[in-house]
Design a protein around this motif. Structure first.
Motif, PDB file in Angstrom:
ATOM      1  N   GLN A 239       6.272   2.899   3.955  1.00  0.00           N
ATOM      2  CA  GLN A 239       6.233   1.507   3.505  1.00  0.00           C
ATOM      3  C   GLN A 239       5.858   1.481   2.023  1.00  0.00           C
ATOM      4  N   PRO A 240       6.720   2.001   1.155  1.00  0.00           N
ATOM      5  CA  PRO A 240       6.326   2.189  -0.254  1.00  0.00           C
ATOM      6  C   PRO A 240       5.879   0.911  -0.949  1.00  0.00           C
ATOM      7  N   LYS A 241       6.598  -0.188  -0.738  1.00  0.00           N
ATOM      8  CA  LYS A 241       6.212  -1.427  -1.420  1.00  0.00           C
ATOM      9  C   LYS A 241       4.831  -1.895  -0.990  1.00  0.00           C
ATOM     10  N   ASP A 242       4.593  -1.938   0.321  1.00  0.00           N
ATOM     11  CA  ASP A 242       3.306  -2.413   0.838  1.00  0.00           C
ATOM     12  C   ASP A 242       2.162  -1.508   0.397  1.00  0.00           C
ATOM     13  N   VAL A 243       2.418  -0.205   0.377  1.00  0.00           N
ATOM     14  CA  VAL A 243       1.371   0.739  -0.029  1.00  0.00           C
ATOM     15  C   VAL A 243       1.049   0.569  -1.517  1.00  0.00           C
ATOM     16  N   ILE A 244       2.080   0.399  -2.334  1.00  0.00           N
ATOM     17  CA  ILE A 244       1.854   0.211  -3.773  1.00  0.00           C
ATOM     18  C   ILE A 244       1.069  -1.066  -4.026  1.00  0.00           C
ATOM     19  N   LEU A 245       1.449  -2.143  -3.341  1.00  0.00           N
ATOM     20  CA  LEU A 245       0.730  -3.413  -3.512  1.00  0.00           C
ATOM     21  C   LEU A 245      -0.716  -3.302  -3.060  1.00  0.00           C
ATOM     22  N   LYS A 246      -0.965  -2.524  -2.008  1.00  0.00           N
ATOM     23  CA  LYS A 246      -2.339  -2.330  -1.540  1.00  0.00           C
ATOM     24  C   LYS A 246      -3.155  -1.573  -2.585  1.00  0.00           C
ATOM     25  N   ALA A 247      -2.556  -0.543  -3.177  1.00  0.00           N
ATOM     26  CA  ALA A 247      -3.252   0.220  -4.218  1.00  0.00           C
ATOM     27  C   ALA A 247      -3.564  -0.662  -5.422  1.00  0.00           C
ATOM     28  N   MET A 248      -2.629  -1.534  -5.786  1.00  0.00           N
ATOM     29  CA  MET A 248      -2.859  -2.443  -6.908  1.00  0.00           C
ATOM     30  C   MET A 248      -3.936  -3.469  -6.579  1.00  0.00           C
ATOM     31  N   THR A 249      -3.965  -3.901  -5.322  1.00  0.00           N
ATOM     32  CA  THR A 249      -4.999  -4.850  -4.899  1.00  0.00           C
ATOM     33  C   THR A 249      -6.385  -4.210  -4.999  1.00  0.00           C
ATOM     34  N   ILE A 250      -6.476  -2.947  -4.588  1.00  0.00           N
ATOM     35  CA  ILE A 250      -7.751  -2.225  -4.690  1.00  0.00           C
ATOM     36  C   ILE A 250      -8.158  -2.080  -6.154  1.00  0.00           C
ATOM     37  N   ALA A 251      -7.190  -1.782  -7.011  1.00  0.00           N
ATOM     38  CA  ALA A 251      -7.481  -1.655  -8.433  1.00  0.00           C
ATOM     39  C   ALA A 251      -8.021  -2.969  -9.011  1.00  0.00           C
ATOM     40  N   CYS A 252      -7.441  -4.084  -8.586  1.00  0.00           N
ATOM     41  CA  CYS A 252      -7.925  -5.392  -9.040  1.00  0.00           C
ATOM     42  C   CYS A 252      -9.346  -5.643  -8.551  1.00  0.00           C
ATOM     43  N   ALA A 253      -9.601  -5.301  -7.287  1.00  0.00           N
ATOM     44  CA  ALA A 253     -10.928  -5.526  -6.715  1.00  0.00           C
ATOM     45  C   ALA A 253     -11.990  -4.722  -7.451  1.00  0.00           C
ATOM     46  N   ASN A 254     -11.625  -3.552  -7.937  1.00  0.00           N
ATOM     47  CA  ASN A 254     -12.561  -2.694  -8.665  1.00  0.00           C
ATOM     48  C   ASN A 254     -12.492  -2.896 -10.181  1.00  0.00           C
ATOM     49  N   ASN A 255     -11.695  -3.907 -10.590  1.00  0.00           N
ATOM     50  CA  ASN A 255     -11.533  -4.215 -12.024  1.00  0.00           C
ATOM     51  C   ASN A 255     -11.040  -2.990 -12.803  1.00  0.00           C
ATOM     52  N   LYS A 256     -10.091  -2.256 -12.203  1.00  0.00           N
ATOM     53  CA  LYS A 256      -9.505  -1.066 -12.834  1.00  0.00           C
ATOM     54  C   LYS A 256      -7.996  -1.253 -12.932  1.00  0.00           C
TER      55      LYS A 256
END
Length: 319
Positions: A239-256
């Motif tokens: 699920q490449p799109k969903d996984v990429i969006l999840k990684a970006m969401t985590i980056a936002c949550a950590n302000n990275k």
């Protein structure tokens, strides 16, 4: 380089729509152009650079190939040739120029494109150099214009020299279809599933791009965005799109909000063989359980504690 004569060309001024002119200028000036008027580029790259859908690029490519007759494109080698490039740009010779042209012509895979561009070159010295790279039988070959009906870049060349190579590709495609049928039994009942898959990929690119732009990753940071989009096709995620969006969401949550941080997350998941969002969530739940603070059931007396084994004698001291 685009000369001012570009706007005096009757085809440009009378036959082209504003969208045609924009697309033609892109073909003449994008970073992939070369000194010889033949260069490699994918339709996905064009769509990304122009902000168009792949379907729009297909339509423009067909229009420029069949109606304006200004380009030829070989989707097998991902090479495009600009018909009037030599006429508009190759006016001067000399050793440095000839050496550069010679070097770039050596990199061309589809030799019929060299002959195609050479036809409009007016300087005989340069035209002769182009023709020296063409196969003797090329003048008798019939080059079919690119069909743009397919969403992907599949192309069957009329050149029989590559017949064996095309057969091998067909076998590989058939093998991939069989694998897809095993993974998804419904594929056999849906003849348009490959086209739908390409449309879904286009939507995925758009969704990731919008998330990037709208969440502070850098609207103008185009190169970083391109590198992230490579993970759609070049990763092992199911699920490449969903996984990429999840990684970006985590980056936002950590302000990275940085490309390296997002890619680091993706690489960790890939190394752990976590290929779906569900597997990722399950893994992190097991690795990082929520700590539970136990409340003590023991009671402590207020004041001094009575030593163990002490017996209270109420009659002591009365004698």
């Amino acid at each position: 380089m685009v000369r001012t004569e570009f706007w005096k060309n009757p085809i440009v001024s009378e036959e082209m729509t504003p969208e045609d002119k924009y697309f033609y200028l892109y073909l003449l000036t994008n970073p992939h152009t070369t000194q010889i008027g033949i260069y490699k580029i994918t339709k996905k790259q064009m769509a990304f650079d122009l902000g168009y859908s792949i379907e729009s690029v297909h339509s423009l490519m067909e229009r420029f190939t069949r109606h304006h007759k200004l380009i030829r494109y070989n989707p097998e080698t991902r090479e495009i040739a600009i018909k009037n490039w030599g006429k508009d740009n190759l006016h001067k010779g000399g050793k440095p120029v000839m050496d550069c042209i010679n070097s770039e012509l050596k990199e061309v895979e589809d030799l019929s494109l060299i002959l195609y561009v050479s036809e409009t070159i007016q300087k005989s010295e340069i035209r002769s150099l182009y023709e020296s790279f063409c196969e003797p039988e090329s003048e008798n070959d019939t080059y079919l214009d690119t069909e743009c009906d397919e969403v992907d870049d599949t192309f069957i060349r009329p050149n029989t020299i590559r017949g064996q190579k095309e057969k091998e590709k067909e076998k590989e495609k058939e093998k991939q279809k069989q694998q897809q049928k095993a993974f998804n039994p419904n594929i056999e009942n849906n003849p348009d599933i490959e086209e739908q898959s390409q449309i879904e990929k286009t939507k995925d690119v758009k969704e990731i791009g919008e998330f990037w732009d709208n969440n502070g990753f850098g609207f103008s940071n185009v190169n970083a965005k391109k590198q992230l989009l490579f993970w759609l096709n070049d990763s092992s995620f199911l699920q490449p799109k969903d996984v990429i969006l999840k990684a970006m969401t985590i980056a936002c949550a950590n302000n990275k909000r940085k490309l390296n941080y997002v890619i680091g997350i993706l690489k960790n998941w890939e190394n752990e063989s976590l290929l779906t969002v569900g597997e990722i969530d399950s893994f992190h739940e097991n690795q990082n359980p929520i700590p539970r603070h136990k409340q003590s059931t023991e009671s402590f007396p207020a004041g001094r504690a009575i030593p163990s084994g002490f017996e209270l004698d109420l009659t002591a001291g009365e004698e």
